[in-house]
Design an enzyme around this catalytic site. Structure first.
Site, short mmCIF file in Angstrom:
data_model
loop_
_atom_site.label_atom_id
_atom_site.label_comp_id
_atom_site.label_asym_id
_atom_site.label_seq_id
_atom_site.Cartn_x
_atom_site.Cartn_y
_atom_site.Cartn_z
N GLY B 48 -18.91 -2.66 8.30
CA GLY B 48 -20.30 -3.06 8.46
C GLY B 48 -21.03 -2.22 9.50
O GLY B 48 -20.50 -1.99 10.59
N CYS B 132 -21.62 -12.53 7.56
CA CYS B 132 -20.57 -12.35 8.56
C CYS B 132 -20.57 -13.53 9.52
O CYS B 132 -21.59 -13.81 10.14
CB CYS B 132 -20.72 -11.06 9.34
SG CYS B 132 -19.39 -10.84 10.53
N ASN B 194 -16.83 -13.37 1.20
CA ASN B 194 -16.51 -13.02 2.59
C ASN B 194 -15.45 -14.02 3.10
O ASN B 194 -14.98 -14.87 2.35
CB ASN B 194 -17.80 -13.09 3.42
CG ASN B 194 -17.75 -12.18 4.63
OD1 ASN B 194 -16.69 -11.99 5.23
ND2 ASN B 194 -18.87 -11.59 5.00
N GLY B 246 -7.95 -12.17 -0.78
CA GLY B 246 -6.48 -12.22 -0.82
C GLY B 246 -5.83 -11.42 -1.91
O GLY B 246 -4.66 -11.65 -2.24
#
Lengths: 288, 323
Positions: B48, B132, B194, B246
Site C-alpha cells: 500500500g 486497512c 482484506n 488464506g
C-alpha cells in the site's frame, strides 16, 4: 544490497543429526550445499516446520551456527519454546527439512590481525554470548580465527547446565588468538556473575577494539551501554517475530535510533537490514 | 487438447494467469525477485502506498495464531513520490502487470494519488484500500459503509482511466452491499477480502499483544470466511471478483474460482513458500488438464450454478444500495 536470484532459495535439507545438548536445547546438522557454501557469520535460515497442516504456519528463523562448505553441512542450535520448535526437535536423521536461506545481514569483520595474529597491543575483539545467543557467534569465532583476529569469547548462562555450544567453538590452543571466559550467574562453573561484568573488565583493560554480542535484550542493552561508554563499536544480533524473512512484509520491525526528533520513528527490518546491527542503529530499549 | 488457457482479464489488465500477489505481502517485488522471475505472475499488487511516507506501527507487528497470522504493520511505506521514483520504473521493466495498492485518510488523498499515478508507466491498475484496519485508532477503517465506498470509488474513478479495483473489508455488516457500491461507483473489479479484525492478549503481561489492540487476521484460518464473502459478492455484482484469503494451494485457488472469483491473490501463502504463486499456477494448470477443462475462466462461479435457489444469488435484497 541487491543480490542475484540464486543466493536465497528454498531447498530441501536432509537432517544428519538432531540431538539434545541441554535442557530444551538441540543441535541439528543439515546437509545443504547452498547454505553451507554461502552462509556468512550472523546470517540465518528460515525453516519450514514439517507439518501436513497449516499449524504452525510460519517458518522459524534459526541462526547458522556453523557452516562447512567442503562437507556441504551446516549446523543450527535451537531452543524448544513452542509447537514449531517441538516439532523440529522430533526430526530424525534422514528426514528432510525445507530451508530458505542463507538470509540477512551478518557480522562485519574487523580488520585482519595479520600473520602475527592477536599479538599484544594490536587490539582484540570481544565476543559476548548469553545463553543460546552463542549460536551465530560460534560461526563468527571460526571466521575470526581464520582471519587471525585475536578475540576474547565471553559466554554465560544462569547455570552450568544451560551452557551449550562450547564444544563447537574453534580449537583454542593458541590463547593469544582465542581466549574463552565462562561466566555463570550461580557460579556453578567459571566466574560467578554476568557476561557484562567480564566485558567491563576487558574494556577497562583497554585492549578491546570491537564487540560482538547476541543474547537476551537486557544483556544487549548493557553491552551497548558499555561500548558507548568506552567508545568501542558494538554489533548486536537481534531476534524478532518474523513472517517472510526476506524483507517484504515489514513484520519484524525494530525501531531505528537517531531519527530526528519530531519525525516519525523509522523502523528497520530484522530479517533484511539485520539480524546484525551496529548498536547505535537500533533502539535497544524497544526490544523485548 | 492444447494447454489450458489460464489467461483472465481484470478491467483493461490482461493477465497471463489468474494468480496475483496480495498487497502488503510482496513489497514492491524486489525481495521475491531474488527468489524467482516475477514475470511468471498474473500481476503484482504492490504494498500500500500513501501520499506521504509512513513509518508504520511500533512492534510487535506480528503474532502467529493457529493457521493464521495477526498483523499490525500500519502501512509502512516510502510514500507516493518515492514509489514513483524508486519502485515504479523498475517494476515497469519486470514484464508483469503492476497494480498499485493505494491508501488514504480522505477521498481527496485517494484522488490525488490516483491522478499522480495516471502518467506513471508500468502501473496498469490501482487497487484502492478502503479497508486497512490498522491506520486509525481502534482499527476503524476509512470506509466501512456502502455510501463512503461509493463516494471514494466514484471520485477516484473520475481521477484515473486506469483499471480500478476496490479492496473490500470483511469487517462490515453486509459485504455484498459494499461491493455493489463499488460497482456503482465505477470500479472495474473488487478484491475480496482484506484481513479480518482480531486481537490477541498477552497473558503474562495481561495486556493486548498489539499497541493498537486490534490487528488483521490472515492465512488459512480465514479461508472459509473469505470464500463465503467471495460467494456473496460474486452473486451480487457483475464486475470481476479477485478472491483473497488464506490461499496457499491450487486447490484453495480453485475453490475461489468455483465460488465466483475471476482471479486470486496470494498473501500469507508467500511467507510459507516464497514460490507459492508459481506452485499455484502450475497446480491450476494440472487441475484443468486432468479434467479436460479448456480455460480457467470456465471455472468461474461454477459452484454457484450448482446450487439450486442460490442462497447468495442475485435475487438477494439490494437494501444496502447507495443510490
Amino acid at each position: 544490497m541487491e543480490r542475484g536470484p540464486s543466493d536465497a532459495a528454498a531447498s530441501a535439507s536432509v537432517v544428519l543429526d538432531n540431538r539434545q545438548v541441554g535442557p530444551g536445547c538441540f543441535e541439528m546438522h543439515l546437509a545443504n550445499e547452498h547454505v553451507a557454501g554461502c552462509a556468512a557469520p550472523g546470517q540465518f535460515v528460515h525453516v519450514r516446520v514439517p507439518t501436513a497442516t497449516a499449524d504452525p504456519l510460519l517458518r522459524r528463523p534459526l541462526s547458522v551456527c556453523l557452516a562447512e562448505p567442503s562437507g556441504g553441512v551446516f549446523t543450527v542450535l535451537y531452543q524448544v519454546v513452542g509447537k514449531g520448535t517441538t516439532m523440529l526437535s522430533a526430526l530424525r536423521p534422514g528426514e528432510s527439512l525445507d530451508v530458505l536461506g542463507p538470509l540477512g545481514r551478518g557480522f562485519e569483520m574487523p580488520p585482519s590481525g595479520g600473520s602475527g595474529g592477536g599479538r599484544a597491543g594490536a587490539g582484540r575483539a570481544a565476543v559476548v554470548a548469553g545463553g543460546l545467543g552463542i549460536a551465530p557467534l560460534i560461526m563468527l569465532s571460526h571466521a575470526l580465527v581464520r582471519a587471525k583476529v585475536g578475540f576474547s569469547f565471553i559466554v554465560g548462562a544462569r547455570a552450568s547446565h544451560l551452557l551449550v555450544g562450547l564444544d563447537l567453538l574453534p580449537p583454542h590452543e593458541d590463547a593469544r588468538l582465542c581466549q574463552v571466559h565462562v561466566v555463570t550467574e550461580d557460579g556453578s562453573v567459571g566466574r560467578q556473575g554476568l557476561v557484562t561484568d567480564t566485558l567491563g573488565d576487558l574494556l577497562v583493560r583497554g585492549d578491546v577494539t570491537c564487540v560482538y554480542a547476541c543474547g537476551p535484550a537486557g544483556m544487549l542493552r548493557e553491552v551497548a551501554r558499555l561500548g558507548e561508554a568506552f567508545r568501542v563499536p558494538v554489533q548486536v544480533s537481534l531476534e524478532q517475530r518474523m513472517a517472510c524473512g526476506l524483507g517484504a512484509c515489514l513484520g519484524c520491525a525494530v525501531r531505528a535510533r537517531g531519527t530526528e526528533s519530531g519525525e516519525h520513528p523509522a523502523y528497520l527490518r530484522v530479517c533484511a537490514d539485520g539480524p546484525v546491527f551496529r548498536a547505535e542503529e537500533v533502539d535497544l530499549d524497544g526490544i523485548a | 487438447m492444447g494447454s489450458p488457457d489460464l489467461s483472465v482479464s481484470i478491467g483493461a489488465i490482461r493477465m497471463k494467469n489468474p494468480v496475483m500477489t496480495a498487497s502488503g505481502t510482496f513489497g514492491f517485488g524486489r525481495e521475491y525477485g531474488r527468489i524467482f522471475d516475477i514475470s511468471a505472475l498474473g500481476a503484482v499488487v504492490t504494498k500500500g502506498v500513501t501520499l506521504e511516507p509512513r513509518a508504520g506501527n511500533p512492534p510487535p507487528r506480528l503474532w502467529e495464531v493457529p493457521c493464521g497470522i495477526l498483523n499490525s504493520i500500519g502501512l509502512q511505506n516510502p510514500g507516493l513520490e518515492a514509489f514513483i521514483r524508486d519502485e515504479a520504473p523498475r517494476l515497469a521493466g519486470c514484464g508483469v502487470p503492476v497494480i498499485a495498492n493505494i491508501s488514504g485518510d480522505t477521498t481527496a488523498e485517494f484522488c490525488e494519488i490516483a491522478s499522480r499515478l495516471e502518467e506513471v508507466p508500468g502501473v496498469e491498475g490501482l487497487e484502492i484500500n478502503v479497508s486497512c484496519p490498522n491506520i486509525h485508532a481502534g482499527g476503524q477503517p476509512f470506509a466501512s459503509d456502502p455510501e463512503s465506498v461509493y463516494r471514494v470509488t466514484s471520485s477516484v474513478r473520475r481521477a484515473t482511466p486506469k483499471t480500478l479495483i476496490v479492496k473490500l473489508s470483511p469487517n462490515v455488516a453486509n459485504i455484498a452491499a459494499t461491493a455493489r457500491a463499488a460497482e456503482m461507483g465505477g470500479a472495474d473489479a473488487v478484491s475480496c477480502v482484506n484481513t479480518y479484525l482480531g486481537m490477541a492478549t498477552d497473558t503474562v503481561r495481561m495486556r493486548p499483544v498489539f499497541p493498537r489492540v486490534f490487528a488483521g487476521l490472515s492465512g488459512p484460518a480465514i479461508k472459509p470466511l473469505a470464500l463465503r464473502a467471495v460467494w456473496e459478492v460474486a452473486a451480487a455484482v457483475g464486475i470481476p471478483v479477485v478472491g483473497i484469503g488464506g490461499i496457499c494451494s491450487a486447490r484453495d485457488a480453485v475453490e475461489f474460482f468455483l465460488a465466483g472469483a475471476r482471479a486470486v491473490a496470494v498473501g500469507t501463502g508467500n511467507f510459507i513458500s516464497p514460490t507459492a504463486c508459481l506452485e499455484i499456477v502450475a497446480g491450476i494448470r494440472s487441475y484443468l488438464e486432468e479434467r479436460g477443462i479448456r480455460a480457467v475462466a470456465d471455472l468461474v462461479g461454477r459452484a454457484q450454478g450448482a446450487v439450486s435457489g442460490n442462497a447468495g444469488g442475485a435475487g438477494q435484497a439490494r437494501s444496502g444500495c447507495t443510490q
